[in-house]
Design a protein around this motif. Sequence first.
Motif, PDB file in Angstrom:
ATOM      1  N   GLU A  27      -0.017   0.741  -4.871  1.00  0.00           N
ATOM      2  CA  GLU A  27      -0.155  -0.578  -5.467  1.00  0.00           C
ATOM      3  C   GLU A  27      -1.179  -1.429  -4.723  1.00  0.00           C
ATOM      4  OE1 GLU A  27       1.202  -3.558  -8.330  1.00  0.00           O
ATOM      5  OE2 GLU A  27       1.285  -1.357  -8.197  1.00  0.00           O
ATOM      6  N   LYS A  28      -1.212  -1.249  -3.390  1.00  0.00           N
ATOM      7  CA  LYS A  28      -2.081  -2.125  -2.598  1.00  0.00           C
ATOM      8  C   LYS A  28      -2.441  -1.444  -1.286  1.00  0.00           C
ATOM      9  CE  LYS A  28      -2.068  -6.863  -0.686  1.00  0.00           C
ATOM     10  NZ  LYS A  28      -1.224  -8.066  -0.500  1.00  0.00           N
ATOM     11  N   LEU A  29      -3.700  -1.621  -0.868  1.00  0.00           N
ATOM     12  CA  LEU A  29      -4.170  -1.194   0.443  1.00  0.00           C
ATOM     13  C   LEU A  29      -4.749  -2.423   1.145  1.00  0.00           C
ATOM     14  CD1 LEU A  29      -5.980   2.133  -0.512  1.00  0.00           C
ATOM     15  CD2 LEU A  29      -3.869   1.951   0.819  1.00  0.00           C
ATOM     16  N   ARG A  30      -4.235  -2.704   2.343  1.00  0.00           N
ATOM     17  CA  ARG A  30      -4.698  -3.905   3.057  1.00  0.00           C
ATOM     18  C   ARG A  30      -4.804  -3.582   4.538  1.00  0.00           C
ATOM     19  NH1 ARG A  30      -1.957  -9.089   5.145  1.00  0.00           N
ATOM     20  NH2 ARG A  30       0.009  -7.936   4.953  1.00  0.00           N
ATOM     21  N   LYS A  31      -5.997  -3.809   5.101  1.00  0.00           N
ATOM     22  CA  LYS A  31      -6.186  -3.572   6.523  1.00  0.00           C
ATOM     23  C   LYS A  31      -5.498  -4.672   7.329  1.00  0.00           C
ATOM     24  CE  LYS A  31     -10.141  -0.689   7.637  1.00  0.00           C
ATOM     25  NZ  LYS A  31     -11.436  -0.649   8.357  1.00  0.00           N
ATOM     26  N   LEU A  32      -4.595  -4.244   8.206  1.00  0.00           N
ATOM     27  CA  LEU A  32      -3.926  -5.178   9.105  1.00  0.00           C
ATOM     28  C   LEU A  32      -4.660  -5.281  10.437  1.00  0.00           C
ATOM     29  CD1 LEU A  32      -0.241  -4.044   8.452  1.00  0.00           C
ATOM     30  CD2 LEU A  32      -1.460  -5.952   7.405  1.00  0.00           C
ATOM     31  N   ALA A  33      -5.391  -4.223  10.789  1.00  0.00           N
ATOM     32  CA  ALA A  33      -6.221  -4.170  11.990  1.00  0.00           C
ATOM     33  C   ALA A  33      -7.290  -3.120  11.714  1.00  0.00           C
ATOM     34  CB  ALA A  33      -5.384  -3.798  13.217  1.00  0.00           C
ATOM     35  N   ASP A  34      -8.220  -2.969  12.639  1.00  0.00           N
ATOM     36  CA  ASP A  34      -9.290  -1.991  12.413  1.00  0.00           C
ATOM     37  C   ASP A  34      -8.740  -0.586  12.186  1.00  0.00           C
ATOM     38  OD1 ASP A  34     -11.224  -3.915  12.632  1.00  0.00           O
ATOM     39  OD2 ASP A  34     -11.702  -3.491  14.731  1.00  0.00           O
ATOM     40  N   ASP A  35      -7.614  -0.269  12.808  1.00  0.00           N
ATOM     41  CA  ASP A  35      -7.069   1.085  12.686  1.00  0.00           C
ATOM     42  C   ASP A  35      -5.668   1.117  12.087  1.00  0.00           C
ATOM     43  OD1 ASP A  35      -5.757  -0.079  14.798  1.00  0.00           O
ATOM     44  OD2 ASP A  35      -5.893   1.677  16.128  1.00  0.00           O
ATOM     45  N   VAL A  36      -5.244   0.049  11.425  1.00  0.00           N
ATOM     46  CA  VAL A  36      -3.920   0.011  10.795  1.00  0.00           C
ATOM     47  C   VAL A  36      -4.059  -0.451   9.347  1.00  0.00           C
ATOM     48  CG1 VAL A  36      -1.577  -0.943  10.830  1.00  0.00           C
ATOM     49  CG2 VAL A  36      -2.756  -0.447  12.985  1.00  0.00           C
ATOM     50  N   MET A  37      -3.559   0.356   8.434  1.00  0.00           N
ATOM     51  CA  MET A  37      -3.596   0.035   7.014  1.00  0.00           C
ATOM     52  C   MET A  37      -2.172  -0.174   6.498  1.00  0.00           C
ATOM     53  SD  MET A  37      -5.798  -0.167   4.396  1.00  0.00           S
ATOM     54  CE  MET A  37      -7.166   0.986   4.618  1.00  0.00           C
ATOM     55  N   GLU A  38      -1.987  -1.280   5.793  1.00  0.00           N
ATOM     56  CA  GLU A  38      -0.736  -1.483   5.076  1.00  0.00           C
ATOM     57  C   GLU A  38      -0.873  -0.854   3.694  1.00  0.00           C
ATOM     58  OE1 GLU A  38       1.788  -5.413   4.531  1.00  0.00           O
ATOM     59  OE2 GLU A  38       0.210  -5.290   3.018  1.00  0.00           O
ATOM     60  N   MET A  39      -0.028   0.113   3.405  1.00  0.00           N
ATOM     61  CA  MET A  39      -0.029   0.768   2.094  1.00  0.00           C
ATOM     62  C   MET A  39       1.251   0.384   1.364  1.00  0.00           C
ATOM     63  SD  MET A  39       0.061   4.835   1.076  1.00  0.00           S
ATOM     64  CE  MET A  39      -1.568   5.219   1.683  1.00  0.00           C
ATOM     65  N   THR A  40       1.110  -0.190   0.187  1.00  0.00           N
ATOM     66  CA  THR A  40       2.259  -0.565  -0.627  1.00  0.00           C
ATOM     67  C   THR A  40       2.369   0.404  -1.792  1.00  0.00           C
ATOM     68  OG1 THR A  40       1.913  -2.883  -0.045  1.00  0.00           O
ATOM     69  CG2 THR A  40       3.372  -2.428  -1.896  1.00  0.00           C
ATOM     70  N   LEU A  41       3.525   1.031  -1.931  1.00  0.00           N
ATOM     71  CA  LEU A  41       3.762   2.033  -2.962  1.00  0.00           C
ATOM     72  C   LEU A  41       4.715   1.482  -4.009  1.00  0.00           C
ATOM     73  CD1 LEU A  41       4.316   5.149  -0.654  1.00  0.00           C
ATOM     74  CD2 LEU A  41       2.185   4.427  -1.766  1.00  0.00           C
ATOM     75  N   LYS A  42       4.389   1.728  -5.250  1.00  0.00           N
ATOM     76  CA  LYS A  42       5.244   1.285  -6.360  1.00  0.00           C
ATOM     77  C   LYS A  42       5.968   2.477  -6.958  1.00  0.00           C
ATOM     78  CE  LYS A  42       5.249  -1.408 -10.668  1.00  0.00           C
ATOM     79  NZ  LYS A  42       6.286  -2.337 -10.168  1.00  0.00           N
ATOM     80  N   LEU A  43       7.278   2.354  -7.068  1.00  0.00           N
ATOM     81  CA  LEU A  43       8.107   3.403  -7.658  1.00  0.00           C
ATOM     82  C   LEU A  43       8.065   3.316  -9.178  1.00  0.00           C
ATOM     83  CD1 LEU A  43      11.090   2.861  -5.257  1.00  0.00           C
ATOM     84  CD2 LEU A  43       9.833   4.996  -5.406  1.00  0.00           C
ATOM     85  N   PRO A  44       8.413   4.391  -9.879  1.00  0.00           N
ATOM     86  CA  PRO A  44       8.536   4.303 -11.337  1.00  0.00           C
ATOM     87  C   PRO A  44       9.541   3.219 -11.732  1.00  0.00           C
ATOM     88  CG  PRO A  44       8.628   6.590 -10.610  1.00  0.00           C
ATOM     89  CD  PRO A  44       8.676   5.752  -9.371  1.00  0.00           C
ATOM     90  N   ALA A  45       9.333   2.607 -12.875  1.00  0.00           N
ATOM     91  CA  ALA A  45      10.179   1.485 -13.311  1.00  0.00           C
ATOM     92  C   ALA A  45      11.652   1.870 -13.393  1.00  0.00           C
ATOM     93  CB  ALA A  45       9.693   0.968 -14.657  1.00  0.00           C
TER      94      ALA A  45
END
Length: 346
Positions: free
Chosen positions: A108-126
Amino acid sequence: MTYTVTLQPSGHTFLAEANESILEAGLRQGVALPYGCRGGVCGSCAATVLSGQVHYPFGEPQGLAPYEEERGKAFLCMAAAASDVVMDAPRVGAEPDIEIKALPVRVEKLRKLADDVMEMTLKLPASERLRFFAGQYIDILLKDGKRRGFSLANAPFNDQLLELHIRHVPGGQFTSYVFNEMKEKALLRIEGPLGSFYLRDSERPVILMGGGTGFAPLKGMLEQMMAQGIDKPVHLYWGVRAKADLYMDSVVRSWVSRHPQLTYVPVLSEPLAADAWTGRTGWVHAAVAADFPDLAGYDVYLSGPPPMVNAAKTAFLAQGLPEEQLYYDSFEYSPDTLKAIQEKQA
Protein backbone atom coordinates in the motif's frame (compact mmCIF):
# COMPACT_ATOMS: atom_id res chain seq x y z
CA MET A 1 17.23 -44.92 15.50
CA THR A 2 13.98 -43.55 16.91
CA TYR A 3 13.76 -41.97 20.36
CA THR A 4 10.89 -40.86 22.60
CA VAL A 5 10.67 -37.19 23.51
CA THR A 6 8.56 -36.26 26.55
CA LEU A 7 7.68 -32.65 27.34
CA GLN A 8 6.92 -31.43 30.84
CA PRO A 9 4.68 -30.17 32.36
CA SER A 10 2.25 -30.71 29.46
CA GLY A 11 2.95 -34.46 29.20
CA HIS A 12 3.18 -34.41 25.38
CA THR A 13 5.09 -37.39 24.00
CA PHE A 14 6.27 -37.97 20.44
CA LEU A 15 8.90 -39.90 18.49
CA ALA A 16 11.98 -38.30 16.94
CA GLU A 17 14.37 -39.79 14.43
CA ALA A 18 18.07 -39.46 15.13
CA ASN A 19 18.54 -37.41 11.95
CA GLU A 20 15.78 -34.81 12.45
CA SER A 21 15.44 -31.84 14.75
CA ILE A 22 13.19 -32.25 17.77
CA LEU A 23 11.21 -29.23 16.57
CA GLU A 24 10.49 -30.80 13.19
CA ALA A 25 9.58 -34.11 14.81
CA GLY A 26 7.12 -32.43 17.17
CA LEU A 27 5.51 -30.27 14.51
CA ARG A 28 5.20 -33.26 12.19
CA GLN A 29 3.21 -35.08 14.87
CA GLY A 30 0.95 -32.19 15.75
CA VAL A 31 2.69 -30.87 18.87
CA ALA A 32 2.44 -27.05 18.93
CA LEU A 33 6.04 -26.27 19.84
CA PRO A 34 6.89 -22.56 19.86
CA TYR A 35 9.52 -21.45 17.36
CA GLY A 36 10.76 -18.42 15.49
CA CYS A 37 13.78 -18.31 13.19
CA ARG A 38 14.38 -22.08 12.87
CA GLY A 39 18.06 -21.21 12.56
CA GLY A 40 19.40 -21.48 16.11
CA VAL A 41 19.46 -17.75 16.79
CA CYS A 42 16.26 -16.39 18.30
CA GLY A 43 15.78 -18.91 21.12
CA SER A 44 11.99 -19.08 20.81
CA CYS A 45 12.17 -22.88 20.73
CA ALA A 46 14.39 -23.25 23.82
CA ALA A 47 13.70 -26.03 26.32
CA THR A 48 15.64 -27.56 29.22
CA VAL A 49 16.89 -31.16 29.12
CA LEU A 50 15.81 -32.91 32.33
CA SER A 51 17.06 -36.39 31.40
CA GLY A 52 18.61 -38.00 28.34
CA GLN A 53 20.87 -36.44 25.75
CA VAL A 54 20.62 -34.23 22.69
CA HIS A 55 23.24 -33.29 20.10
CA TYR A 56 23.56 -30.79 17.25
CA PRO A 57 24.12 -32.60 13.93
CA PHE A 58 22.97 -29.52 11.99
CA GLY A 59 25.42 -27.08 13.58
CA GLU A 60 25.76 -25.35 16.94
CA PRO A 61 23.01 -22.76 17.57
CA GLN A 62 24.54 -19.28 17.52
CA GLY A 63 22.06 -17.90 20.04
CA LEU A 64 22.74 -20.48 22.76
CA ALA A 65 25.10 -19.00 25.32
CA PRO A 66 27.63 -21.38 27.00
CA TYR A 67 26.12 -20.76 30.44
CA GLU A 68 22.68 -21.71 29.08
CA GLU A 69 24.01 -24.96 27.64
CA GLU A 70 25.66 -25.75 30.97
CA ARG A 71 22.21 -25.41 32.59
CA GLY A 72 20.76 -27.94 30.15
CA LYS A 73 19.16 -25.48 27.75
CA ALA A 74 18.69 -26.73 24.18
CA PHE A 75 17.37 -25.09 21.00
CA LEU A 76 14.92 -27.60 19.55
CA CYS A 77 15.20 -26.26 16.00
CA MET A 78 18.83 -27.48 15.88
CA ALA A 79 18.90 -30.25 18.49
CA ALA A 80 18.33 -33.93 17.71
CA ALA A 81 17.65 -36.63 20.26
CA ALA A 82 20.62 -38.88 21.07
CA SER A 83 18.54 -41.01 23.48
CA ASP A 84 15.07 -41.00 24.97
CA VAL A 85 14.79 -37.51 26.41
CA VAL A 86 12.58 -35.62 28.89
CA MET A 87 12.46 -31.84 28.50
CA ASP A 88 11.01 -28.93 30.44
CA ALA A 89 9.04 -26.91 27.88
CA PRO A 90 6.52 -24.90 29.92
CA ARG A 91 5.15 -22.93 26.96
CA VAL A 92 3.89 -26.03 25.15
CA GLY A 93 0.15 -26.09 25.65
CA ALA A 94 0.25 -22.59 27.14
CA GLU A 95 0.63 -20.62 23.90
CA PRO A 96 -2.60 -18.89 22.81
CA ASP A 97 -4.34 -20.33 19.78
CA ILE A 98 -3.52 -18.16 16.76
CA GLU A 99 -4.18 -19.34 13.23
CA ILE A 100 -1.17 -19.12 10.92
CA LYS A 101 -2.27 -18.12 7.43
CA ALA A 102 -0.69 -17.72 4.01
CA LEU A 103 -2.25 -14.64 2.41
CA PRO A 104 -1.79 -12.35 -0.59
CA VAL A 105 -1.08 -8.70 0.25
CA ARG A 106 -0.60 -5.49 -1.70
CA VAL A 107 2.13 -2.97 -0.98
CA GLU A 108 0.00 0.00 0.00
CA LYS A 109 2.80 2.40 0.86
CA LEU A 110 6.60 2.68 0.85
CA ARG A 111 8.11 5.45 2.97
CA LYS A 112 11.75 6.01 3.85
CA LEU A 113 12.16 6.50 7.59
CA ALA A 114 15.96 6.81 7.31
CA ASP A 115 18.55 6.32 4.59
CA ASP A 116 18.59 2.59 5.29
CA VAL A 117 15.12 1.99 6.81
CA MET A 118 11.94 1.64 4.77
CA GLU A 119 8.45 1.57 6.20
CA MET A 120 6.40 -0.89 4.15
CA THR A 121 2.64 -0.90 4.64
CA LEU A 122 0.81 -4.01 3.43
CA LYS A 123 -2.91 -4.19 2.72
CA LEU A 124 -4.75 -7.45 3.28
CA PRO A 125 -7.64 -8.62 1.08
CA ALA A 126 -10.94 -6.98 2.06
CA SER A 127 -12.32 -10.30 3.28
CA GLU A 128 -9.31 -11.20 5.44
CA ARG A 129 -7.79 -10.14 8.75
CA LEU A 130 -4.60 -11.38 10.36
CA ARG A 131 -5.09 -12.02 14.06
CA PHE A 132 -1.79 -11.59 15.88
CA PHE A 133 -0.22 -10.52 19.15
CA ALA A 134 1.87 -7.38 19.54
CA GLY A 135 5.50 -8.32 18.87
CA GLN A 136 5.00 -11.22 16.44
CA TYR A 137 6.34 -11.30 12.90
CA ILE A 138 5.41 -12.45 9.39
CA ASP A 139 7.38 -14.13 6.64
CA ILE A 140 7.34 -12.71 3.13
CA LEU A 141 7.27 -15.68 0.76
CA LEU A 142 9.58 -15.20 -2.21
CA LYS A 143 9.13 -16.80 -5.63
CA ASP A 144 12.29 -18.91 -5.29
CA GLY A 145 10.87 -20.64 -2.23
CA LYS A 146 12.91 -18.56 0.21
CA ARG A 147 11.34 -16.38 2.88
CA ARG A 148 12.21 -13.22 4.77
CA GLY A 149 10.91 -12.51 8.26
CA PHE A 150 9.92 -9.01 9.45
CA SER A 151 8.36 -7.91 12.72
CA LEU A 152 4.91 -6.36 12.74
CA ALA A 153 5.32 -2.76 13.87
CA ASN A 154 1.64 -2.02 14.42
CA ALA A 155 -0.71 -3.11 17.20
CA PRO A 156 -3.21 -5.95 16.67
CA PHE A 157 -6.27 -3.73 17.02
CA ASN A 158 -5.21 -1.95 13.81
CA ASP A 159 -4.93 -4.98 11.54
CA GLN A 160 -6.38 -3.83 8.24
CA LEU A 161 -2.89 -2.67 7.30
CA LEU A 162 0.35 -4.33 8.37
CA GLU A 163 3.41 -2.15 9.06
CA LEU A 164 6.97 -3.40 8.59
CA HIS A 165 10.31 -1.61 9.15
CA ILE A 166 12.81 -2.98 6.64
CA ARG A 167 16.50 -2.17 6.95
CA HIS A 168 18.56 -2.20 3.77
CA VAL A 169 21.19 -4.90 4.15
CA PRO A 170 24.13 -4.49 1.73
CA GLY A 171 24.21 -7.68 -0.30
CA GLY A 172 20.67 -8.56 0.70
CA GLN A 173 18.72 -9.49 -2.42
CA PHE A 174 15.24 -8.78 -1.09
CA THR A 175 16.03 -5.58 0.82
CA SER A 176 17.92 -4.22 -2.20
CA TYR A 177 14.84 -4.93 -4.31
CA VAL A 178 12.64 -3.11 -1.79
CA PHE A 179 14.86 -0.02 -1.79
CA ASN A 180 15.76 0.13 -5.48
CA GLU A 181 12.99 -1.48 -7.52
CA MET A 182 9.79 -2.21 -5.61
CA LYS A 183 6.80 0.02 -6.36
CA GLU A 184 3.62 0.65 -4.46
CA LYS A 185 0.74 -1.68 -5.49
CA ALA A 186 3.19 -4.60 -5.86
CA LEU A 187 1.70 -7.97 -4.87
CA LEU A 188 3.35 -10.25 -2.32
CA ARG A 189 2.47 -13.36 -0.33
CA ILE A 190 2.97 -13.57 3.41
CA GLU A 191 2.68 -16.21 6.12
CA GLY A 192 1.98 -15.45 9.74
CA PRO A 193 1.75 -14.57 12.45
CA LEU A 194 4.88 -16.31 13.68
CA GLY A 195 7.10 -16.37 16.75
CA SER A 196 6.74 -16.46 20.51
CA PHE A 197 7.83 -12.86 21.07
CA TYR A 198 4.70 -11.04 22.08
CA LEU A 199 3.37 -8.87 24.90
CA ARG A 200 2.25 -10.82 27.98
CA ASP A 201 -0.28 -9.84 30.60
CA SER A 202 1.54 -8.98 33.81
CA GLU A 203 1.36 -6.51 36.68
CA ARG A 204 5.16 -6.08 36.72
CA PRO A 205 6.79 -2.97 35.25
CA VAL A 206 8.19 -3.45 31.78
CA ILE A 207 11.55 -2.75 30.14
CA LEU A 208 11.57 -2.74 26.33
CA MET A 209 15.02 -2.72 24.73
CA GLY A 210 15.56 -2.57 20.98
CA GLY A 211 18.54 -2.22 18.69
CA GLY A 212 18.08 -0.61 15.26
CA THR A 213 14.91 -1.91 13.60
CA GLY A 214 14.40 -4.02 16.70
CA PHE A 215 12.29 -1.01 17.62
CA ALA A 216 9.56 -2.31 15.27
CA PRO A 217 7.96 -5.02 17.45
CA LEU A 218 8.37 -2.81 20.52
CA LYS A 219 6.41 -0.10 18.69
CA GLY A 220 3.53 -2.54 18.26
CA MET A 221 3.70 -3.44 21.95
CA LEU A 222 3.70 0.22 22.97
CA GLU A 223 0.74 1.03 20.74
CA GLN A 224 -1.16 -1.85 22.33
CA MET A 225 -0.34 -0.71 25.86
CA MET A 226 -1.24 2.90 25.10
CA ALA A 227 -4.57 1.86 23.60
CA GLN A 228 -5.39 -0.12 26.74
CA GLY A 229 -4.08 2.60 29.07
CA ILE A 230 -0.61 2.33 30.58
CA ASP A 231 -1.15 1.58 34.26
CA LYS A 232 2.43 0.63 35.23
CA PRO A 233 5.94 1.91 34.52
CA VAL A 234 7.16 1.13 31.00
CA HIS A 235 10.77 1.93 30.08
CA LEU A 236 11.84 2.02 26.42
CA TYR A 237 15.57 1.88 25.58
CA TRP A 238 16.48 2.25 21.90
CA GLY A 239 20.08 1.66 20.87
CA VAL A 240 21.43 2.84 17.50
CA ARG A 241 24.71 4.14 16.10
CA ALA A 242 23.99 7.82 15.33
CA LYS A 243 21.14 10.26 15.85
CA ALA A 244 19.76 9.79 12.32
CA ASP A 245 19.15 6.10 13.11
CA LEU A 246 16.47 7.06 15.67
CA TYR A 247 14.04 7.05 12.78
CA MET A 248 10.89 7.57 14.89
CA ASP A 249 12.38 9.61 17.70
CA SER A 250 9.81 12.42 17.46
CA VAL A 251 6.94 9.92 17.49
CA VAL A 252 8.21 8.27 20.67
CA ARG A 253 8.74 11.64 22.36
CA SER A 254 5.15 12.58 21.56
CA TRP A 255 4.01 9.36 23.24
CA VAL A 256 6.07 10.19 26.34
CA SER A 257 4.46 13.63 26.56
CA ARG A 258 1.01 12.03 26.72
CA HIS A 259 1.76 9.01 28.93
CA PRO A 260 3.44 9.78 32.29
CA GLN A 261 4.17 6.10 32.96
CA LEU A 262 6.30 5.83 29.81
CA THR A 263 10.00 6.77 29.84
CA TYR A 264 12.30 6.80 26.82
CA VAL A 265 16.09 6.48 26.78
CA PRO A 266 17.80 6.61 23.37
CA VAL A 267 21.42 5.40 23.40
CA LEU A 268 23.97 6.13 20.67
CA SER A 269 26.99 3.86 20.27
CA GLU A 270 28.81 6.02 17.67
CA PRO A 271 27.39 9.56 17.74
CA LEU A 272 28.64 11.91 15.06
CA ALA A 273 30.13 15.30 15.87
CA ALA A 274 27.29 16.86 13.90
CA ASP A 275 24.78 15.15 16.22
CA ALA A 276 25.84 17.39 19.13
CA TRP A 277 24.57 14.52 21.26
CA THR A 278 24.25 15.12 25.00
CA GLY A 279 22.29 11.95 25.82
CA ARG A 280 23.42 8.44 26.72
CA THR A 281 26.22 6.76 24.77
CA GLY A 282 27.70 3.27 24.60
CA TRP A 283 25.92 -0.07 24.42
CA VAL A 284 22.19 0.02 25.07
CA HIS A 285 22.18 -3.06 27.32
CA ALA A 286 24.85 -1.42 29.50
CA ALA A 287 22.56 1.58 29.95
CA VAL A 288 19.73 -0.68 31.13
CA ALA A 289 22.07 -2.58 33.45
CA ALA A 290 23.32 0.68 34.97
CA ASP A 291 19.81 2.04 35.53
CA PHE A 292 18.35 -1.21 36.94
CA PRO A 293 20.93 -3.07 39.06
CA ASP A 294 18.19 -5.38 40.37
CA LEU A 295 15.89 -6.70 37.63
CA ALA A 296 14.04 -9.30 39.67
CA GLY A 297 10.74 -7.41 39.60
CA TYR A 298 10.61 -6.59 35.87
CA ASP A 299 9.44 -8.11 32.61
CA VAL A 300 12.08 -7.49 29.94
CA TYR A 301 11.60 -7.63 26.16
CA LEU A 302 14.64 -7.56 23.84
CA SER A 303 14.68 -7.29 20.06
CA GLY A 304 17.49 -6.61 17.63
CA PRO A 305 20.85 -7.98 16.49
CA PRO A 306 22.02 -11.29 17.99
CA PRO A 307 25.17 -9.83 19.66
CA MET A 308 23.05 -7.24 21.47
CA VAL A 309 20.48 -9.81 22.57
CA ASN A 310 23.11 -12.29 23.78
CA ALA A 311 25.04 -9.63 25.71
CA ALA A 312 21.83 -8.39 27.32
CA LYS A 313 20.68 -11.86 28.31
CA THR A 314 23.99 -12.56 30.08
CA ALA A 315 24.04 -9.21 31.88
CA PHE A 316 20.38 -9.13 32.90
CA LEU A 317 20.23 -12.67 34.26
CA ALA A 318 23.32 -11.87 36.32
CA GLN A 319 21.37 -8.92 37.78
CA GLY A 320 18.55 -11.07 39.09
CA LEU A 321 16.17 -11.22 36.12
CA PRO A 322 14.29 -14.55 36.24
CA GLU A 323 14.47 -16.40 32.91
CA GLU A 324 10.69 -16.70 32.77
CA GLN A 325 10.44 -12.88 32.78
CA LEU A 326 12.79 -12.47 29.80
CA TYR A 327 11.42 -12.47 26.24
CA TYR A 328 13.53 -11.82 23.16
CA ASP A 329 13.58 -11.79 19.38
CA SER A 330 17.00 -12.01 17.77
CA PHE A 331 17.13 -10.54 14.24
CA GLU A 332 19.35 -12.93 12.32
CA TYR A 333 20.25 -12.73 8.62
CA SER A 334 18.94 -15.40 6.27
CA PRO A 335 21.70 -17.88 5.25
CA ASP A 336 21.95 -16.58 1.66
CA THR A 337 22.04 -12.93 2.78
CA LEU A 338 24.75 -13.73 5.34
CA LYS A 339 26.76 -15.48 2.62
CA ALA A 340 26.46 -12.45 0.31
CA ILE A 341 27.61 -10.12 3.09
CA GLN A 342 30.60 -12.32 3.89
CA GLU A 343 31.59 -12.55 0.21
CA LYS A 344 31.37 -8.76 -0.12
CA GLN A 345 33.57 -8.27 2.94
CA ALA A 346 36.17 -10.83 1.79
